[in-house]
Design an enzyme around this catalytic site. Sequence first.
Site, PDB file in Angstrom:
ATOM      1  N   ASN A 280       0.849  -1.189   0.000  1.00 15.28           N
ATOM      2  CA  ASN A 280       0.000   0.000   0.000  1.00 15.28           C
ATOM      3  C   ASN A 280       0.890   1.246   0.000  1.00 15.28           C
ATOM      4  O   ASN A 280       1.675   1.421   0.927  1.00 15.28           O
ATOM      5  CB  ASN A 280      -0.904   0.020   1.232  1.00 15.28           C
ATOM      6  CG  ASN A 280      -1.912   1.147   1.174  1.00 15.28           C
ATOM      7  OD1 ASN A 280      -2.353   1.539   0.098  1.00 15.28           O
ATOM      8  ND2 ASN A 280      -2.296   1.674   2.327  1.00 15.28           N
ATOM      9  N   ASP A 307      10.339   1.702   0.959  1.00 15.33           N
ATOM     10  CA  ASP A 307       9.190   1.305   1.788  1.00 15.33           C
ATOM     11  C   ASP A 307       9.369  -0.146   2.238  1.00 15.33           C
ATOM     12  O   ASP A 307       8.433  -0.943   2.236  1.00 15.33           O
ATOM     13  CB  ASP A 307       7.875   1.486   1.035  1.00 15.33           C
ATOM     14  CG  ASP A 307       6.661   1.484   1.970  1.00 15.33           C
ATOM     15  OD1 ASP A 307       6.844   1.434   3.203  1.00 15.33           O
ATOM     16  OD2 ASP A 307       5.524   1.497   1.460  1.00 15.33           O
TER      17      ASP A 307
END
Length: 424
Positions: A280, A307
Amino acid sequence: MTILLKRARIVDPSQNLDMLGDVLIRDNKIEKVGEDLFSDGLEADEVLDCEGLVCAPGLVDMHVHLRDPGQTHKEDVSSGCRAAAAGGVTSLLAMPNTTPPMDSPESVRALLKKAEGADAAVYTAACITKGLKGDELTDLAALQEAGAIALSDDGQPVKNTRCLLKALRLAPQLHMTVTAHCEDKYLAAGGLINEGEISRQLGVPGIPNAAEDCGTAREIAAAASLDVPIHICHVSTKGSVELIRDAKRRGVKVTAETCPHYLLLTDEVLKTKDADYRMNPPLRREEDRLALLEGLKDGTIDAISTDHAPHTPEEKADFFTAPNGSIGMETSLAASLTALKEVLSVSEVIEKMSTVPARILGIPAGTLQEGALADLVLFDPERSWTVDPDALHGKSKNTPFKGMTLRGKVVTTIFHGKKVFDIR
């Protein structure tokens, strides 16, 4: 301890440097960079022949989840920094959505203490709001005094915009960077993957591009209203690229990052129902991927982060219930070089992955200047290798690049003058 790196291609965007030459390291600093330091090499404790290798500043990954404290079965400071070293990352910014959240000076100090002696420099962001709940500001000054260099409610947008504005106003006074997870939670609610043809084929709820775009627009508007900086995390949509590009044209102090998985992959891979491809923001469509490449090329997107989000194989086993996230530090340089081969030069890739992130965060990294800390990576830009999850160095193996052949292999990583990774 002195190390002489001989016959390397030295690439340092901070000095507009791209040359063949040598680097002399003494103790923990770069003592000299030059075309031929042979006489100095006679005194070096170790001489490394770097012919065919690029010598660049160590990478700065400004978006990492170390899972420490609270979820150390997935990753911890030590294992995360081992993975970082194997990917050429010498400095990283840890996100604060730990268990418990990084919202107190005590938790910040504990993390930084644990990171002493690790294979990379660990910096941390602290929470903007208490408990990441979005409606009560933390003591930003106390968090900064404890050692936090950035602020974020990553994983969640700051729910209360008034809190966001307060943080944005205070952060520059504290020399802290606000990094924003941009998402409209109402639009994203229940979504597993990108909303589009693939989600319809699989019969699963999707996350529309508008969820990210609306969040990006809010953050830009908030920063513009105060004329203060803001950094947009993990950009994945064409719309967000266009919003950031327009904001920069208007003089808004916005910077942005994207991640290698958005540059190499699209939601087509989700047809396999493999949760390692679920993150996400989600993998988007081809038109979004191409927009990201263009955004990197024209400077709209300033940086490349990972990330890095470790999860265990058991957690990732069920496509429908697995948590979002994928690991990325060990593959980030190779994946970026592969994706950007026809888009950016090697020097421009290093700039996006080292020099610019260091500048945004205001940390002593991203350069090979004489007198700087000896944090650097040696890599073979032409060497191809196939990603084997079992051969990676972190605790978790949930890489979206498994089985892929990438171009560019890290050979040696030197952190503060010490070799922390070496496959020579």
